[in-house]
Design an enzyme around this catalytic site. Structure first.
Site, PDB file in Angstrom:
ATOM      1  N   LYS A   3     -13.553 -12.345   0.978  1.00 53.87           N
ATOM      2  CA  LYS A   3     -12.355 -12.896   1.600  1.00 53.87           C
ATOM      3  C   LYS A   3     -11.569 -11.751   2.206  1.00 53.87           C
ATOM      4  O   LYS A   3     -11.422 -10.692   1.587  1.00 53.87           O
ATOM      5  CB  LYS A   3     -11.500 -13.630   0.566  1.00 53.87           C
ATOM      6  CG  LYS A   3     -10.153 -14.103   1.087  1.00 53.87           C
ATOM      7  CD  LYS A   3      -9.376 -14.827   0.011  1.00 53.87           C
ATOM      8  CE  LYS A   3      -7.950 -15.117   0.429  1.00 53.87           C
ATOM      9  NZ  LYS A   3      -7.857 -15.936   1.643  1.00 53.87           N
ATOM     10  N   ARG A 182      -6.187  -6.075   4.201  1.00 50.05           N
ATOM     11  CA  ARG A 182      -7.486  -6.032   4.863  1.00 50.05           C
ATOM     12  C   ARG A 182      -8.302  -4.823   4.411  1.00 50.05           C
ATOM     13  O   ARG A 182      -7.750  -3.812   3.966  1.00 50.05           O
ATOM     14  CB  ARG A 182      -7.296  -5.970   6.376  1.00 50.05           C
ATOM     15  CG  ARG A 182      -6.625  -7.201   6.968  1.00 50.05           C
ATOM     16  CD  ARG A 182      -6.503  -7.082   8.463  1.00 50.05           C
ATOM     17  NE  ARG A 182      -7.818  -7.042   9.115  1.00 50.05           N
ATOM     18  CZ  ARG A 182      -7.985  -6.891  10.426  1.00 50.05           C
ATOM     19  NH1 ARG A 182      -6.938  -6.772  11.224  1.00 50.05           N
ATOM     20  NH2 ARG A 182      -9.200  -6.870  10.932  1.00 50.05           N
ATOM     21  N   SER A 183      -9.617  -4.948   4.515  1.00 46.93           N
ATOM     22  CA  SER A 183     -10.560  -3.863   4.225  1.00 46.93           C
ATOM     23  C   SER A 183     -10.483  -3.379   2.784  1.00 46.93           C
ATOM     24  O   SER A 183     -10.861  -2.253   2.487  1.00 46.93           O
ATOM     25  CB  SER A 183     -10.342  -2.681   5.190  1.00 46.93           C
ATOM     26  OG  SER A 183     -10.455  -3.099   6.533  1.00 46.93           O
ATOM     27  N   ARG A 184      -9.986  -4.225   1.920  1.00 50.18           N
ATOM     28  CA  ARG A 184      -9.845  -3.906   0.490  1.00 50.18           C
ATOM     29  C   ARG A 184      -8.879  -2.742   0.240  1.00 50.18           C
ATOM     30  O   ARG A 184      -8.867  -2.159  -0.838  1.00 50.18           O
ATOM     31  CB  ARG A 184     -11.206  -3.582  -0.148  1.00 50.18           C
ATOM     32  CG  ARG A 184     -12.159  -4.788  -0.194  1.00 50.18           C
ATOM     33  CD  ARG A 184     -11.559  -5.910  -1.046  1.00 50.18           C
ATOM     34  NE  ARG A 184     -12.485  -7.008  -1.269  1.00 50.18           N
ATOM     35  CZ  ARG A 184     -12.551  -8.102  -0.517  1.00 50.18           C
ATOM     36  NH1 ARG A 184     -11.764  -8.232   0.536  1.00 50.18           N
ATOM     37  NH2 ARG A 184     -13.388  -9.066  -0.815  1.00 50.18           N
ATOM     38  N   LEU A 185      -8.060  -2.415   1.223  1.00 50.97           N
ATOM     39  CA  LEU A 185      -7.045  -1.383   1.034  1.00 50.97           C
ATOM     40  C   LEU A 185      -5.748  -2.052   0.588  1.00 50.97           C
ATOM     41  O   LEU A 185      -4.725  -2.045   1.279  1.00 50.97           O
ATOM     42  CB  LEU A 185      -6.849  -0.584   2.333  1.00 50.97           C
ATOM     43  CG  LEU A 185      -8.096   0.157   2.815  1.00 50.97           C
ATOM     44  CD1 LEU A 185      -7.809   0.897   4.118  1.00 50.97           C
ATOM     45  CD2 LEU A 185      -8.593   1.133   1.748  1.00 50.97           C
TER      46      LEU A 185
END
Length: 205
Positions: A3, A182-185
């Site tokens: 996700k 976003r981007s797991r950051l």
């Protein structure tokens, strides 16, 4: 399953200086967004053998003194909180892509606080506090029905609070606020108590 988290952000300035105020703001956001059971939280305790356990409970109040839940003191969580008065809490609001983690010591609420909350509960819930030997093995559901009928016959419309039922207050020394990005950051902002003051820190995701 993947996700992309894109609903919001959290920086140190937006977090402010008081974790309780940020918690109350996020809880209000969850309530306004009609998140199902916004006050539901996972409670983690530890047993005498060091084995952790979790369950979902409902937050009943939160102020400068801590976060309050009510339960049967003789239940597994009640026994563990009494023997080892520390706990962790977690709120998860996936609709807002937010998580709050809380850790701290635990104390019982006063009898007066427990009494005041108990009388606000629906009648069936008050009778249920007498009917259920929470966490104990029972042979079948009929035991609960029979116990509830017995309590109803004994107390009628005004069952008193059982001595084995009441509140616990988690007094935080750590709060962590997680906002998906976003981007797991992801954004993670932690408040930890140090010398009676809250220290705010950003954690790597």
């Amino acid at each position: 399953m993947r996700k992309s988290y894109e609903r919001g952000s959290l920086d140190e300035a937006d977090a402010g200086g008081a974790p309780l105020a940020l918690f109350q703001r996020w809880l209000a956001d969850a309530t306004a967004a009609k998140v199902p059971e916004p006050t539901a939280m996972t409670l983690a305790t530890v047993g005498a053998d060091g084995r952790p356990s979790t369950r979902v409970v409902l937050l009943k109040s939160a102020d400068e003194r801590g976060l309050v839940l009510f339960t049967n003191y003789d239940s597994r969580k009640g026994r563990e909180l009494t023997a080892h008065p520390v706990a962790a809490l977690q709120f998860h609001w996936p609709e807002l892509e937010r998580v709050i983690r809380i850790e701290g010591r635990v104390e019982r609420t006063s009898a007066e606080e427990s009494d005041a909350y108990f009388v606000t509960r629906p009648l069936d819930s008050r009778l249920g506090a007498w009917a259920s030997p929470q966490s104990e093995v029972i042979p079948n559901r009929g035991v609960l029905v029979a116990n509830a009928a017995k309590a109803s016959a004994q107390f009628g419309l005004n069952p008193p609070r059982p001595d084995h039922w009441g509140g616990f207050r988690v007094v935080p020394d750590t709060w962590e606020f997680w906002q998906g990005r976003r981007s797991r950051l992801h954004d993670r902002v932690r408040f930890r108590l140090d010398g009676g003051k809250w220290v705010k820190e950003r954690l790597a995701p």
